[in-house]
Design a protein around this motif. Structure first.
Motif, PDB file in Angstrom:
ATOM      1  N   ASP A  63       7.357   8.404  -6.819  1.00  0.00           N
ATOM      2  CA  ASP A  63       6.473   8.943  -7.848  1.00  0.00           C
ATOM      3  C   ASP A  63       6.097   7.814  -8.807  1.00  0.00           C
ATOM      4  N   PHE A  64       5.213   8.135  -9.747  1.00  0.00           N
ATOM      5  CA  PHE A  64       4.756   7.125 -10.708  1.00  0.00           C
ATOM      6  C   PHE A  64       5.930   6.536 -11.481  1.00  0.00           C
ATOM      7  N   ASP A  65       5.801   5.276 -11.796  1.00  0.00           N
ATOM      8  CA  ASP A  65       6.756   4.617 -12.679  1.00  0.00           C
ATOM      9  C   ASP A  65       6.241   4.747 -14.108  1.00  0.00           C
ATOM     10  N   HIS A  97      -0.864   2.935 -13.238  1.00  0.00           N
ATOM     11  CA  HIS A  97      -1.510   2.734 -11.936  1.00  0.00           C
ATOM     12  C   HIS A  97      -1.380   1.298 -11.444  1.00  0.00           C
ATOM     13  N   ARG A  98      -1.047   0.397 -12.342  1.00  0.00           N
ATOM     14  CA  ARG A  98      -0.925  -0.998 -11.935  1.00  0.00           C
ATOM     15  C   ARG A  98       0.480  -1.336 -11.456  1.00  0.00           C
ATOM     16  N   ARG A  99       1.423  -0.409 -11.623  1.00  0.00           N
ATOM     17  CA  ARG A  99       2.794  -0.644 -11.197  1.00  0.00           C
ATOM     18  C   ARG A  99       3.053   0.071  -9.867  1.00  0.00           C
ATOM     19  N   PRO A 100       3.944  -0.485  -9.029  1.00  0.00           N
ATOM     20  CA  PRO A 100       4.308   0.216  -7.790  1.00  0.00           C
ATOM     21  C   PRO A 100       4.994   1.530  -8.094  1.00  0.00           C
ATOM     22  N   ILE A 139       0.846  -1.208   0.000  1.00  0.00           N
ATOM     23  CA  ILE A 139       0.000   0.000   0.000  1.00  0.00           C
ATOM     24  C   ILE A 139       0.873   1.246   0.000  1.00  0.00           C
ATOM     25  N   SER A 140       2.067   1.154   0.590  1.00  0.00           N
ATOM     26  CA  SER A 140       2.957   2.320   0.665  1.00  0.00           C
ATOM     27  C   SER A 140       3.562   2.675  -0.684  1.00  0.00           C
ATOM     28  N   THR A 141       3.546   1.746  -1.623  1.00  0.00           N
ATOM     29  CA  THR A 141       4.075   2.020  -2.969  1.00  0.00           C
ATOM     30  C   THR A 141       2.961   1.932  -4.017  1.00  0.00           C
ATOM     31  N   ASN A 142       1.724   2.145  -3.568  1.00  0.00           N
ATOM     32  CA  ASN A 142       0.580   2.087  -4.467  1.00  0.00           C
ATOM     33  C   ASN A 142       0.218   3.488  -4.941  1.00  0.00           C
ATOM     34  N   THR A 143      -0.104   3.636  -6.209  1.00  0.00           N
ATOM     35  CA  THR A 143      -0.377   4.969  -6.748  1.00  0.00           C
ATOM     36  C   THR A 143      -1.608   5.612  -6.102  1.00  0.00           C
TER      37      THR A 143
END
Length: 556
Positions: free
Chosen positions: A250-252, A264-267, A172-176
């Protein structure tokens, strides 16, 4: 209402043996061997209402055949159904025209809750979504695709709800969605030129709501005090120190941009130039300078996971979600002990084993002992979503179009006053320690968390909403329930009400309530010209009256 609805006559069937240890043989076994003690229909239905979305005749038979523990094992081994993300894709919701809308999210959320056969997984996923809160309304400044971000978050909870709580904290900590909701996406290190400091939002809520809580706890959930005052578990310096860890995330976008929802599906990805590389300290522990952002996150979550508050803080909330709002200290302590060590594994995985914790909660004597249904402090108010799902599950509600047009049901005046992943704040729809003021509940020093959602408007709105839903031809939704078994009973008010009482209320309606509903059903004439329509009118009325009864609304 919440403390007075004891349910039924308070009689324990001869096959339930609720007061003897042998009655709970299924509650201590970890095998799939059917229990040697017969489980009554009512006891099985009650278990299914705590462990799943509701009861059907087929599921009652399963519980009786497998035993409580065996049913849990079967549910945990069941493969997951189609993900919410994949359902959105299958409906073309990844087309550019939907980028800036929430279209499809409510449908994919309701489809899972109503239609998935893995009802235990869905129940735990829903419970976790009310502890590790994200709301789709708060997903701003994320490049769009709110429906996909929210769907992916629920998919994440579902995929990990039978895993380890430490792993869940990591994910959850690396979820967008979480990074957007609690505003640490793009969080950057201290800027001496401007004085800008790292955003502290997630650091605060990670400790306060997702792991250890505000005050130090004993393992039975009771509050530690010093000179009569609670001992705070962390302070402002701890928040500031932990916030440094949540910089540089930040987003990958390495393999796609925001023109599609795939990111959004990537950490989240760590960007070292934005990460605070200096030392950080919190909860009496140090994160050394010079390590990577990934390593700093790992060490920080390890510190939080090792905190003695974690087990009682999370265990008590899960008990409240599934079984009772006011668990005994001994009940909390037993579950906390399993949270701290599952008795089987070694090393890190021995702690936080969600499968073991869930079993400990549902199979504990305090959950399974039917004598507890007679205690005024035992049980919980069913959330509006859970009341609706009990009906939908028990009568196999389906969407022939596969569009699941239930919609956003947040409006308390016209709908449920609650809708999946649409909490009004990070504190959920209600606080776990909420006490309704000026009530007998408050006078008895009890809590009734879900009553924080109850108002004059919500009581009426719920009944009106369910009246439309039950009929299936009103309200604009596309759900169709299967009442074929009830049609066979419509000529007999006692049999009709008895069946609904079992499937929706585990036979906990009082004699007075049963008689009142039977009399109302009998007053609906069975005409010879349109007997089927008269039967449906009786079914609709019986369902609505049971769904509105205090003995249904309070799950004992």
């Amino acid at each position: 209402m919440a403390v007075s609805a004891c349910g039924g006559d308070g009689k324990v069937g001869s096959n339930d043996n609720a007061s003897s240890p042998a009655a709970n043989a299924g509650s201590t076994s970890t095998s799939n061997t059917p229990t040697s003690i017969a489980i009554s229909n009512a006891a099985a239905a009650r278990f299914l209402m705590q462990a799943g979305m509701g009861a059907t005749r087929a599921e009652i038979a399963q519980v009786q055949a497998l035993g409580y523990s065996g049913w849990i094992d079967q549910q945990m081994a069941m493969p997951a159904s189609q993900s919410r993300w994949d359902w959105l894709r299958s409906k073309g919701m990844d087309a550019s025209e939907f980028r800036n809308s929430q279209a499809g999210f409510d449908s994919c959320a309701w489809k899972k809750l109503i239609n998935s056969p893995d009802s235990l997984r869905q129940r735990i996923c829903f419970a976790l979504s009310e502890i590790l809160v994200v709301s789709i309304e708060g997903l701003v400044n994320g490049g769009g695709w709110k429906a996909f971000a929210a769907a992916n978050y629920l998919d994440l909870l579902e995929a990990n709800c039978f895993g380890n709580y430490r792993d869940l904290l990591q994910k959850i900590s690396t979820n967008t969605a979480m990074s957007l909701y609690l505003t640490y996406r793009g969080n950057t290190k201290y800027n001496p030129a401007t004085g800008a400091l790292p955003d502290e939002n997630y650091a605060r809520e990670l400790m306060q709501l997702f792991s250890i809580g505000l005050v130090n706890l004993n393992q039975d959930g009771s509050v530690m005090t010093q000179n009569g005052a609670p001992i705070e578990s962390y302070g402002l310096d701890d928040i500031t120190g932990l916030a440094r860890v949540f910089t540089g995330w930040d987003f990958d976008l390495s393999t796609s941009n925001t023109s599609t929802p795939d990111y959004h599906r990537r950490p989240l990805r760590q960007y070292p130039n934005k990460h605070e590389s200096g030392a950080a300290s919190f909860l009496g522990q140090n994160i050394p300078a010079g390590i990577s952002g990934e390593e700093a996150l790992k060490r920080s979550l390890d510190i939080i996971f090792a905190h003695p508050n974690l087990a009682p803080f999370i265990s008590k909330q899960l008990i409240q979600k599934l079984v009772t709002s006011n668990p005994s200290a001994a009940y909390v302590a037993r579950v906390s002990a399993v949270f701290n060590h599952n008795g089987q594994a070694s090393g890190l995985n021995a702690k936080g084993d969600m499968k073991a914790v869930i079993k400990a909660i549902l199979l504990d004597d305090e959950a399974r002992n039917l004598n507890n249904t007679q205690l005024s402090h035992f049980g919980k108010l069913r959330e509006p979503i859970q009341r609706f799902l009990a009906w939908a599950h028990s009568f196999n509600a389906n969407s022939p179009s596969d569009l699941w047009r239930v919609g956003d049901t947040s409006d308390a005046g016209t709908k449920l006053g609650q809708s999946p992943l649409r909490s009004p704040s990070v504190f959920n729809f209600y606080r776990p320690g909420y006490v309704p003021p000026n009530t007998s509940i408050a006078a008895a020093s009890l809590s009734a968390p879900e009553m924080q959602m109850v108002s004059e408007s919500s009581v009426v709105g719920y009944v009106n909403f369910m009246q439309d839903i039950i009929d299936g031809t009103r309200g604009g939704n596309d759900l169709q329930a299967d009442y074929s078994n009830l049609l066979l009973l419509a000529d007999n008010p006692a049999a009709l009400v008895g069946e609904i009482n079992l499937l929706l209320a585990a036979e906990q309606l009082s004699n007075a309530s049963v008689q009142t509903i039977q009399n109302a059903i009998a007053s609906i004439p069975m005409t010879t010209t349109n007997s089927e329509r008269a039967k449906y009118q009786r079914i609709y009325a019986a369902l609505l009256l049971v769904l509105a009864s205090p003995e249904f609304i309070v799950l004992k």
